[in-house]
Motif scaffolding. Structure first.
Motif, short mmCIF file in Angstrom:
data_model
loop_
_atom_site.label_atom_id
_atom_site.label_comp_id
_atom_site.label_asym_id
_atom_site.label_seq_id
_atom_site.Cartn_x
_atom_site.Cartn_y
_atom_site.Cartn_z
N ALA A 193 36.69 40.84 53.36
CA ALA A 193 37.37 40.83 52.38
C ALA A 193 36.76 42.12 51.11
O ALA A 193 37.61 42.60 50.62
N ILE A 194 35.68 42.25 51.47
CA ILE A 194 34.90 43.25 50.62
C ILE A 194 35.60 44.60 50.97
O ILE A 194 35.91 45.55 50.34
N GLN A 203 41.28 43.50 43.36
CA GLN A 203 40.26 42.17 42.86
C GLN A 203 40.25 41.35 44.06
O GLN A 203 39.11 40.84 44.41
N TYR A 204 41.21 40.83 44.46
CA TYR A 204 41.33 39.67 45.59
C TYR A 204 41.92 40.06 47.01
O TYR A 204 42.84 40.98 46.77
N VAL A 205 41.62 39.39 47.66
CA VAL A 205 42.29 39.37 49.13
C VAL A 205 42.73 38.03 49.73
O VAL A 205 42.16 37.17 49.62
N ILE A 206 43.95 38.18 49.88
CA ILE A 206 44.81 36.90 50.52
C ILE A 206 45.05 36.96 51.85
O ILE A 206 45.43 37.81 52.21
N SER A 207 44.42 36.03 52.56
CA SER A 207 44.62 35.93 53.98
C SER A 207 45.07 34.62 54.53
O SER A 207 45.28 33.63 53.37
N GLY A 208 45.11 34.37 55.70
CA GLY A 208 45.60 33.18 56.09
C GLY A 208 45.60 32.81 57.67
O GLY A 208 45.43 33.91 58.33
N VAL A 209 45.97 31.54 58.09
CA VAL A 209 46.09 31.41 59.35
C VAL A 209 47.22 30.46 59.67
O VAL A 209 47.64 29.64 58.97
N ILE A 210 48.15 31.06 60.63
CA ILE A 210 49.34 30.07 61.02
C ILE A 210 48.90 29.21 62.07
O ILE A 210 48.57 29.57 63.16
N ARG A 211 48.64 28.05 61.75
CA ARG A 211 48.11 26.88 62.63
C ARG A 211 49.14 26.47 63.69
O ARG A 211 48.87 26.14 64.76
N ASP A 253 37.45 36.62 46.55
CA ASP A 253 37.00 37.48 45.55
C ASP A 253 36.50 39.00 46.29
O ASP A 253 35.70 38.69 47.28
N GLY A 254 37.21 40.10 46.23
CA GLY A 254 37.02 41.37 47.02
C GLY A 254 35.74 41.91 46.43
O GLY A 254 35.10 42.85 46.99
N PHE A 255 35.09 41.35 45.30
CA PHE A 255 33.71 42.04 44.94
C PHE A 255 32.40 41.18 45.65
O PHE A 255 31.54 42.10 45.96
N SER A 256 32.48 39.95 45.83
CA SER A 256 31.36 39.39 46.52
C SER A 256 31.75 38.86 47.67
O SER A 256 30.86 38.42 48.67
N GLY A 257 33.16 38.62 48.09
CA GLY A 257 33.60 38.04 49.53
C GLY A 257 33.70 36.49 49.37
O GLY A 257 33.96 35.75 50.29
N ALA A 258 33.21 35.82 48.28
CA ALA A 258 33.46 34.57 47.88
C ALA A 258 34.69 34.08 47.82
O ALA A 258 35.57 34.49 47.43
N MET A 259 35.02 32.95 48.44
CA MET A 259 36.25 32.23 48.40
C MET A 259 36.46 31.43 47.23
O MET A 259 35.82 30.69 46.69
#
Length: 401
Positions: A193-194, A203-211, A253-259
């Motif tokens: 994400a960083i 600023q932010y990275v949106i991702s996902g999983v198609i289950r 969060d793209g700065f720290s990688g925290a969800m």
């Protein structure tokens, strides 16, 4: 009488707000002879006291004294708003500033919701979604769902006023189910994400999983006799073509990688498209099907939730260059910034625990950056002291809460 009753019902449904004029005193230490930053910190201290006494926290406020002092974009929480602030008294003793304010606190029962903590745009890259079961994509020709799905979400997100979404569907965040939703570390952060944030300038990275996009009746995929097909239709009707849709959404969060956000979404709809056809995910035939309409409804809920979540997150931008007391950041008029806006300055550093896991730390310098020049894609601000004396450098962060 009926219209009076209707008005009463409507009135009961309107969120109730209450305005209160309250006084509070705040203090702050004056550092580097920066009275502006100290005043801002003291106001924040007073605001926090008002939030406790007023029964609500403060999302944002504008403060003026003789039309000269401004302190915008401060956020404590999101349940109330300070509409007006007057500084009643201000005293400096040594290196401590003490001030008393009078504020009109509007208490709102609603949470942050669709209201942004400030008017700035939160930028987000919507990356490729990981497909957990690739074989399920063969039915209907959903081979490019990992790219088509995030591309559609980013397009819908851009219809909201607080989010600037970038279609990054070509960027793959996850390469293995073992890395979902975070990298395999005890920090619970997503290192890619960083990388994505730096690459796309967001600023932010949106991702996902198609289950799950499987058919509820996989036996339909097998060739059957005419009489078996008639029997199926008589016993199950259109429900024999039910198809599942389930996906997980993650925001880092793209700065720290925290969800900062995660949620599962799912639905069920009839795939009323001829079994032999492969229109593909996101095609006209797909959206016209009952299944496609149900998926579209889910997408509307997703982007609504993402808009609400990101709106409540702080606005952040990177320091790209420093020069004496000047600071350049990678956000500008396109993000809603204006000359005169003030942002908090943070030092960004990385430290490692005993297991050599990396953590990102933001240290509040208690210094305010006042923007002097705002261009479409960058801004220049000033602080009260030389940047090298504070250790401010490229890669540090400015934040508006």
């Amino acid at each position: 009488m009926l219209w009076i009753l209707c008005l009463l019902i409507v009135g009961l449904q309107i969120p109730q707000s209450e305005a209160k004029w309250l006084e509070a005193t705040g203090q702050a230490r004056i550092m580097h002879q920066d009275l502006v930053s100290a005043r801002r910190t003291a106001i924040r201290d007073a605001i926090q006291q008002l939030s406790l006494r007023g029964g609500a926290d403060v999302s944002s406020f504008q403060q003026m004294t003789d039309g000269a002092i401004t302190a915008d974009n401060l956020r404590v929480s999101s349940n109330g708003t300070v509409q007006d602030i007057n500084i009643l008294d201000e005293v400096v003793q040594g290196n401590v500033l003490t001030l008393t304010i009078e504020a009109d606190v509007l208490v709102d029962a609603q949470s942050c919701g669709h209201e942004s903590s400030n008017a700035y745009l939160r930028s987000a890259a919507v990356a490729s979604f990981y497909l957990e079961d690739p074989q399920s994509a063969s039915f209907g020709g959903f081979y490019d769902i990992s790219q088509k799905l995030p591309a559609d979400l980013s397009q819908r997100l851009n219809n909201f006023e607080h989010v600037k979404a970038l279609d990054a569907s070509g960027f793959q965040v996850y390469t293995s189910p073992k890395t979902i939703p975070t990298s395999v570390t005890t920090t619970g952060t997503l290192t890619t994400a960083i990388t994505a944030s730096n690459q796309f300038g967001v600023q932010y990275v949106i991702s996902g999983v198609i289950r799950d996009i499987s058919m509820a009746r996989p036996d339909l995929l097998r060739t059957k006799s005419y009489f078996s097909q008639v029997k199926d239709k008589m016993e199950h009707g259109d429900n024999r073509f039910e198809r599942r849709f389930q996906m997980d959404i993650y925001v880092h969060d793209g700065f720290s990688g925290a969800m900062v956000y995660s949620r599962r979404y799912e639905t069920l709809g009839n795939w009323n498209v001829p079994l032999e056809e492969k229109p593909g995910f996101g095609s006209v035939a797909f959206w016209k099907s009952d299944y496609g309409q149900k998926v579209s409804d889910v997408f509307d809920r997703v982007v609504d939730d993402l808009n609400s979540s990101l709106s409540c997150q702080p606005f952040m931008a990177k320091v790209t260059r420093t020069e004496g007391k000047k600071i350049y950041i990678d956000a500008g008029a396109g993000d809603g910034l204006r000359p005169g806006d003030t942002l908090n300055l943070y030092r960004l550093s990385t430290f490692y625990d005993a297991n050599q896991n990396a953590y990102t730390e933001l240290e509040n310098t208690k210094i305010v950056v006042t923007l002097k020049k705002v261009q479409p894609f960058f801004s220049r601000g000033v602080i009260s002291t030389e940047t090298d004396k504070l250790g401010i450098q490229q890669g540090d962060i400015v934040i508006a809460w």
